[in-house]
Design an enzyme around this catalytic site. Structure first.
Site, PDB file in Angstrom:
ATOM      1  CE  LYS A 188     -17.837  18.161 -18.164  1.00 14.00           C
ATOM      2  NZ  LYS A 188     -16.482  17.705 -17.858  1.00 14.00           N
ATOM      3  NE  ARG A 198     -14.466  24.390 -15.674  1.00 19.33           N
ATOM      4  CZ  ARG A 198     -15.217  24.940 -16.635  1.00 19.33           C
ATOM      5  NH1 ARG A 198     -15.276  26.251 -16.750  1.00 19.33           N
ATOM      6  NH2 ARG A 198     -15.878  24.166 -17.481  1.00 19.33           N
ATOM      7  CE  LYS A 212     -12.856  22.823 -19.255  1.00 21.48           C
ATOM      8  NZ  LYS A 212     -12.584  21.645 -18.383  1.00 21.48           N
ATOM      9  CD  GLU A 228     -22.567  14.676 -27.895  1.00 18.52           C
ATOM     10  OE1 GLU A 228     -21.978  13.589 -27.853  1.00 18.52           O
ATOM     11  OE2 GLU A 228     -22.048  15.715 -28.352  1.00 18.52           O
ATOM     12  CE  LYS A 243     -19.430  17.395 -14.624  1.00 19.73           C
ATOM     13  NZ  LYS A 243     -18.059  17.128 -14.937  1.00 19.73           N
ATOM     14  CB  SER A 269     -18.157  21.693  -7.772  1.00 20.12           C
ATOM     15  OG  SER A 269     -18.137  22.331  -9.039  1.00 20.12           O
ATOM     16  CE1 TYR A 308     -16.808  16.716  -5.722  1.00 21.34           C
ATOM     17  CE2 TYR A 308     -18.822  17.744  -6.558  1.00 21.34           C
ATOM     18  CZ  TYR A 308     -17.528  17.303  -6.762  1.00 21.34           C
ATOM     19  OH  TYR A 308     -16.955  17.432  -8.006  1.00 21.34           O
TER      20      TYR A 308
END
Ligand code: PBG
Length: 321
Positions: A188, A198, A212, A228, A243, A269, A308
């Site tokens: 990610k 968000r 982040k 990872e 992602k 999104s 979505y």
């Protein structure tokens, strides 16, 4: 071979189906509530009763799984993020209602602390404003167990702390939840494409100008993403996710060809917002461009796509048969 439809079909290397799709939903308190997300046209935050209606539509269209994101009130946000493992919390109630109403629909959850933290970060913050790993993992494990108790089929840790997959797996085994699966958000990236999400969950205001980057992967890196993924698999992840999606299909392809494990991508999104905006302006044709986008994920090596657009895509696929 390209001349006729029959030979194009015969040499098609990938086929997108409804079974590739995972539908995310934003869940709110109340009854009969549907609140649109302005930066994600077509997406609404749903109270649990409305969630059941939409999840039924998705299930009937052939989508195997949904993933839930609770939108919590500010009052439920505390520095220790205890709301994350409230057995009677919004996420836990939504899971259990969906599993009661639609037992054969897979229910995945988001394991991360951002809906419960006053600062909008995925973990606990120390006095210096740094997100601390090991203390966060302890809370994530409690959250994961509370989702399993509520009936979740798949846990999706999206927090990017180190060691959380192994800690969750151990806790699930000890508590007898041996068949609960883990789809880790393994690769990610610290992405600007999460902006509309968000907005949807109300974390944008809390985060402010913060990012982040101290725990999500630097978009310049691909070897780091591979490390990872390897770590999460070694700790017991059943499925791994990359992602965002389209801008990171190179990472999807590396992950799939190296590890040959169930590999997923999140068409996030911001990617959804870009598509919808262009289509709303008449600059792109929605159905073919969305189907082409989804097919690209499958061609790159995805076994599934969180999007979505899942319900629409599944319905378009059914029509074209
Ligand atoms: C946070 C979380 C995020 C998304 C899923 N889980 C946002 C973030 O990391 O800030 C993004 C999904 C999307 O953009 O569609 N735990």
């Amino acid at each position: 071979m390209r001349k006729d439809d029959f030979s194009r079909r015969l040499m098609a290397e990938t086929t997108l189906t409804a079974s590739h799709l995972i539908q995310p939903f934003f869940v709110i308190e109340g009854k009969g509530q549907r609140v649109p997300v302005p930066s994600m046209p077509g997406v609404e935050r749903l109270s649990i009763d409305q969630l059941v209606i939409e999840a039924t539509r998705v299930y009937q269209a052939g989508v195997p799984m949904v993933v839930l994101f609770p939108v919590t009130d500010d009052a439920a946000k505390t520095p220790d993020c205890a709301g994350a493992y409230d057995p009677d919390g919004l996420a836990q109630r939504a899971i259990s209602e969906l599993k009661t109403q639609l037992p054969n629909l897979g229910v995945m959850t988001d394991v991360a602390l951002d809906p419960y933290s006053p600062h909008g970060h995925d973990g606990l913050m120390n006095d210096e404003g740094y997100i601390v790993n090991d203390e966060t993992v302890e809370v994530l494990v409690k959250q994961a167990l509370s989702h399993a108790v509520a009936g979740a089929d798949v846990l999706g840790p999206s927090d990017m702390m180190d060691g959380r997959v192994g800690a969750m797996r151990d806790a699930l085994e000890s508590a007898g939840h041996t068949n609960v699966r883990i789809m880790s958000y393994a690769a990610k990236f610290a992405s600007t494409y999460y902006g509309p999400f968000r907005d949807a969950v109300g974390a944008a205001a809390a985060l402010g100008k913060a990012d982040k980057t101290t725990y999500q992967i630097d978009p310049r890196n691909s070897d780091e993403a591979m490390h990872e993924v390897a770590a999460d698999l070694a700790e017991g992840a059943d499925m791994v996710m990359v992602k965002p999606g389209l801008p990171y299909l190179d990472v999807v392809q590396r992950v799939k060809s190296t590890f040959a494990v169930p590999t997923f991508a999140y068409h996030v999104s911001g990617e959804y917002a870009m598509l919808k905006a262009a289509c709303a302006n008449g600059w792109l044709d929605e159905k073919p461009v969305t189907l082409e986008t989804m097919t690209s994920f499958v061609r790159a090596g995805c076994d599934g796509i969180l999007t979505y657009c899942a319900a629409d895509v599944a319905e378009w696929l059914a029509e074209s048969r």
